[in-house]
Motif scaffolding. Structure first.
Motif, PDB file in Angstrom:
ATOM      1  N   VAL A 278     -43.364   3.925 -37.503  1.00 38.68           N
ATOM      2  CA  VAL A 278     -42.448   3.366 -36.506  1.00 38.68           C
ATOM      3  C   VAL A 278     -43.253   2.491 -35.547  1.00 38.68           C
ATOM      4  N   GLY A 279     -42.799   1.269 -35.331  1.00 44.77           N
ATOM      5  CA  GLY A 279     -43.473   0.365 -34.405  1.00 44.77           C
ATOM      6  C   GLY A 279     -42.613   0.125 -33.174  1.00 44.77           C
ATOM      7  N   LEU A 280     -43.194   0.353 -32.011  1.00 44.65           N
ATOM      8  CA  LEU A 280     -42.466   0.098 -30.761  1.00 44.65           C
ATOM      9  C   LEU A 280     -43.364  -0.718 -29.842  1.00 44.65           C
ATOM     10  N   ARG A 281     -42.893  -1.895 -29.465  1.00 51.29           N
ATOM     11  CA  ARG A 281     -43.666  -2.698 -28.521  1.00 51.29           C
ATOM     12  C   ARG A 281     -43.576  -2.063 -27.140  1.00 51.29           C
ATOM     13  N   PRO A 282     -44.560  -2.372 -26.282  1.00 50.80           N
ATOM     14  CA  PRO A 282     -44.567  -1.771 -24.943  1.00 50.80           C
ATOM     15  C   PRO A 282     -43.249  -1.988 -24.187  1.00 50.80           C
ATOM     16  N   GLU A 283     -42.569  -3.109 -24.438  1.00 52.02           N
ATOM     17  CA  GLU A 283     -41.330  -3.381 -23.703  1.00 52.02           C
ATOM     18  C   GLU A 283     -40.121  -2.632 -24.262  1.00 52.02           C
ATOM     19  N   ALA A 284     -40.310  -1.853 -25.342  1.00 51.95           N
ATOM     20  CA  ALA A 284     -39.213  -1.014 -25.829  1.00 51.95           C
ATOM     21  C   ALA A 284     -38.997   0.176 -24.897  1.00 51.95           C
ATOM     22  N   PHE A 285     -39.996   0.403 -24.008  1.00 44.75           N
ATOM     23  CA  PHE A 285     -39.876   1.494 -23.046  1.00 44.75           C
ATOM     24  C   PHE A 285     -39.551   0.939 -21.660  1.00 44.75           C
ATOM     25  N   ALA A 286     -38.714   1.646 -20.923  1.00 49.08           N
ATOM     26  CA  ALA A 286     -38.434   1.264 -19.536  1.00 49.08           C
ATOM     27  C   ALA A 286     -38.443   2.532 -18.692  1.00 49.08           C
ATOM     28  N   ASP A 294     -27.395   3.705 -18.765  1.00 49.16           N
ATOM     29  CA  ASP A 294     -26.925   3.250 -20.067  1.00 49.16           C
ATOM     30  C   ASP A 294     -27.142   4.336 -21.118  1.00 49.16           C
ATOM     31  N   GLU A 295     -26.891   3.970 -22.367  1.00 54.74           N
ATOM     32  CA  GLU A 295     -26.882   4.931 -23.466  1.00 54.74           C
ATOM     33  C   GLU A 295     -28.266   5.208 -24.036  1.00 54.74           C
ATOM     34  N   ARG A 296     -29.262   4.487 -23.559  1.00 56.35           N
ATOM     35  CA  ARG A 296     -30.568   4.627 -24.187  1.00 56.35           C
ATOM     36  C   ARG A 296     -31.090   6.068 -24.088  1.00 56.35           C
ATOM     37  N   PRO A 297     -31.662   6.587 -25.174  1.00 52.29           N
ATOM     38  CA  PRO A 297     -32.221   7.937 -25.109  1.00 52.29           C
ATOM     39  C   PRO A 297     -33.372   8.025 -24.111  1.00 52.29           C
ATOM     40  N   ARG A 298     -33.504   9.204 -23.527  1.00 53.47           N
ATOM     41  CA  ARG A 298     -34.541   9.432 -22.514  1.00 53.47           C
ATOM     42  C   ARG A 298     -35.673  10.279 -23.093  1.00 53.47           C
ATOM     43  N   LEU A 299     -36.879  10.013 -22.618  1.00 56.21           N
ATOM     44  CA  LEU A 299     -38.062  10.739 -23.081  1.00 56.21           C
ATOM     45  C   LEU A 299     -38.922  11.093 -21.887  1.00 56.21           C
ATOM     46  N   HIS A 300     -39.495  12.281 -21.913  1.00 57.38           N
ATOM     47  CA  HIS A 300     -40.443  12.630 -20.856  1.00 57.38           C
ATOM     48  C   HIS A 300     -41.856  12.327 -21.318  1.00 57.38           C
ATOM     49  N   ALA A 301     -42.582  11.592 -20.500  1.00 52.26           N
ATOM     50  CA  ALA A 301     -43.923  11.159 -20.896  1.00 52.26           C
ATOM     51  C   ALA A 301     -44.932  11.528 -19.819  1.00 52.26           C
ATOM     52  N   ASP A 302     -46.118  11.903 -20.252  1.00 51.16           N
ATOM     53  CA  ASP A 302     -47.214  12.178 -19.315  1.00 51.16           C
ATOM     54  C   ASP A 302     -48.009  10.908 -19.103  1.00 51.16           C
ATOM     55  N   VAL A 303     -48.116  10.507 -17.857  1.00 51.64           N
ATOM     56  CA  VAL A 303     -48.786   9.238 -17.551  1.00 51.64           C
ATOM     57  C   VAL A 303     -50.294   9.450 -17.478  1.00 51.64           C
ATOM     58  N   GLU A 304     -51.018   8.612 -18.211  1.00 45.48           N
ATOM     59  CA  GLU A 304     -52.465   8.738 -18.222  1.00 45.48           C
ATOM     60  C   GLU A 304     -53.110   7.711 -17.283  1.00 45.48           C
ATOM     61  N   ILE A 305     -52.733   6.468 -17.463  1.00 44.31           N
ATOM     62  CA  ILE A 305     -53.308   5.378 -16.677  1.00 44.31           C
ATOM     63  C   ILE A 305     -52.184   4.407 -16.351  1.00 44.31           C
ATOM     64  N   LEU A 358     -35.676   4.590 -23.990  1.00 40.97           N
ATOM     65  CA  LEU A 358     -36.186   3.972 -25.209  1.00 40.97           C
ATOM     66  C   LEU A 358     -35.132   3.040 -25.799  1.00 40.97           C
ATOM     67  N   ASP A 359     -35.513   1.782 -26.004  1.00 47.22           N
ATOM     68  CA  ASP A 359     -34.587   0.798 -26.579  1.00 47.22           C
ATOM     69  C   ASP A 359     -34.818   0.704 -28.087  1.00 47.22           C
ATOM     70  N   LEU A 360     -33.944   1.353 -28.833  1.00 43.21           N
ATOM     71  CA  LEU A 360     -34.139   1.391 -30.293  1.00 43.21           C
ATOM     72  C   LEU A 360     -33.733   0.096 -30.992  1.00 43.21           C
ATOM     73  N   GLU A 361     -33.069  -0.779 -30.243  1.00 47.09           N
ATOM     74  CA  GLU A 361     -32.780  -2.105 -30.820  1.00 47.09           C
ATOM     75  C   GLU A 361     -34.088  -2.813 -31.160  1.00 47.09           C
ATOM     76  N   GLN A 362     -35.153  -2.415 -30.467  1.00 51.05           N
ATOM     77  CA  GLN A 362     -36.443  -3.091 -30.650  1.00 51.05           C
ATOM     78  C   GLN A 362     -37.360  -2.377 -31.641  1.00 51.05           C
ATOM     79  N   VAL A 363     -36.817  -1.417 -32.382  1.00 50.64           N
ATOM     80  CA  VAL A 363     -37.693  -0.640 -33.254  1.00 50.64           C
ATOM     81  C   VAL A 363     -38.099  -1.453 -34.493  1.00 50.64           C
ATOM     82  N   HIS A 364     -39.353  -1.254 -34.920  1.00 49.73           N
ATOM     83  CA  HIS A 364     -39.841  -1.820 -36.184  1.00 49.73           C
ATOM     84  C   HIS A 364     -40.157  -0.655 -37.111  1.00 49.73           C
ATOM     85  N   LEU A 365     -39.880  -0.819 -38.400  1.00 44.55           N
ATOM     86  CA  LEU A 365     -40.171   0.242 -39.360  1.00 44.55           C
ATOM     87  C   LEU A 365     -41.042  -0.316 -40.475  1.00 44.55           C
TER      88      LEU A 365
END
Ligand SMILES: Nc1ncnc2c1ncn2[C@@H]1O[C@H](COP(=O)(O)OP(=O)(O)O)[C@@H](O)[C@H]1O
Ligand SMILES: [Mg+2]
Length: 376
Positions: A278-286, A294-305, A358-365
């Motif tokens: 699965v390929g996701l460009r950095p801008e697929a995340f907001a 909106d309808e976009r699925p939500r994800l919890h992420a641990d911020v490193e930097i 997560l914007d899945l419209e931008q997903v690459h497979l």
């Protein structure tokens, strides 16, 4: 001006190195074509074969429809600009620029006119009386460019001509090259290892890896429709994120999460795939807090930097359960982290958690084994 065709062109060096492998490329009359790829991928060798400085092992090169394999460089009527250009130290700028015209027997008046035109175009009119040692690197590069321009050749071949210049001058010279090409309309092949340069300059870009052309497309298509993981990871900065996942019955599984794939993506997958990359460009995340409801699925992420860049903030995050794959060139300490391009108002801070949309419209497979894109 002329078209340039590479017809299954291959170069094997005597030591057995295959530097260029069956390049098949038709460059239109007047086109600005870029060859881009990492160091050692065969860009210079390909260009030197077009120039006639290197023999072709197999295949054919045509300029203006005429096979040139057996023609000497001078007979090909092509002008080349290198990274390490040699100016004649004892000659003035004017004499350096007009030198090829003198060789061609062009008259003094005509020659002076052409040198003046080129100098005006390149902004070096006041330097015509100077010697090369009295010039900065950028000015010398312009003189080398001037020497190519005055010849009115069939094509320009440029091998990383801006790489000796500082960043600001490079950006300026890029813009000037685009203008120059628009004005002169001369077929140009421009070689660079810098994907940003390739994206800003080219009408079409050929991406090379290990002597093989991976994709030839407009910058926009390379970015939005890379044909394989090599192109996907090479074009774009920060590089595309790659994750192990599964595509099953219109759903995408990442870790223990399942997401419905957008209809457009579903329609484009050639067939049911199972394991995918699965390929996701950095801008697929907001940042979900700033993304609205909106309808976009939500994800919890641990911020490193986080890197505050002004118009955007780059966050390198880890999402528990997600299995990343390193294909681009991340610094080691960020290996396995996902790059997210966030609104600069984000409150994401290192050591904290951020909720991402997560914007899945931008997903690459991609196919996990071959790296080929699974999207049409
Ligand atoms: N004269 C040569 N003899 C043997 N191998 C060469 C020679 N010139 C280049 N190569 C090899 O061919 C490959 C492509 O080189 P090059 O065309 O210079 O790549 P690039 O310009 O993309 O960095 C590299 O592996 C390089 O080491
Ligand atoms: Mg090179």
């Amino acid at each position: 001006m002329a078209s340039v065709d590479l017809d299954h062109v291959t170069k094997d060096f005597p030591d057995g190195t295959r530097a260029v492998d069956e390049i098949e490329l038709a460059i239109a009359d007047g086109e600005f074509m870029i060859f881009v790829g990492p160091s050692g991928c065969g860009k210079t060798t390909a260009l030197r074969m077009v120039a006639g400085l290197e023999k072709v092992s197999s295949g054919e090169i045509r300029i203006g429809g005429v096979a040139v394999n057996d023609l000497d460089p001078v007979e090909r009527d092509i002008a080349m600009v290198f990274q390490n250009y040699a100016l004649y130290p004892h000659m003035t700028v004017r004499d350096n620029i007009s030198f090829p015209l003198k060789m061609q027997g062009v008259g003094r008046r005509e020659s002076n006119g052409r040198v003046n035109d080129a100098a005006r175009l390149l902004g070096i009119e006041e330097l015509l009386h100077r010697k090369p040692r009295e010039l900065s690197g950028g000015q010398r590069q312009r003189v080398a460019m001037g020497r190519a321009i005055v010849r009115h050749p069939q094509a320009f071949l440029m091998d990383e001509p801006l790489s000796n210049l500082d960043a600001k001058l490079r950006v300026q010279m890029r813009a000037e090259l685009v203008k120059l090409h628009a004005r002169l309309g001369v077929t140009t092949i421009y070689v660079t290892h810098d994907q940003t340069e390739a994206m800003t300059l080219g009408q079409r870009v050929a991406v090379l890896s290990k002597g093989v052309v991976q994709q030839v497309d407009t910058p926009q298509r390379l970015y939005s429709r890379p044909t394989n993981t090599f192109v996907a990871s090479f074009i774009g900065s920060p590089a595309m994120n790659f994750l192990r996942g599964r595509a099953v019955r219109g759903e995408l599984e990442l870790g223990d999460r399942r997401f419905e794939l957008p209809a457009e993506v579903r329609d484009e997958i050639e067939r049911e795939r199972g394991d995918v990359l699965v390929g996701l460009r950095p801008e697929a995340f907001a940042d979900a807090l700033l993304a609205g409801t909106d309808e976009r699925p939500r994800l919890h992420a641990d911020v490193e930097i986080t890197e505050q860049l002004g118009p955007e903030t780059l966050a390198y995050v880890r999402i528990p359960g997600f299995e990343t794959m390193e294909l681009g060139e991340r610094p080691v300490e960020l290996a396995g982290a996902l790059a997210a391009r966030l609104d600069p108002r984000t409150r994401a801070r290192p050591g904290e958690t951020v909720e991402l949309a997560l914007d899945l419209e931008q997903v690459h497979l991609f196919d996990r084994e071959t790296g080929a894109s699974l999207l049409r």
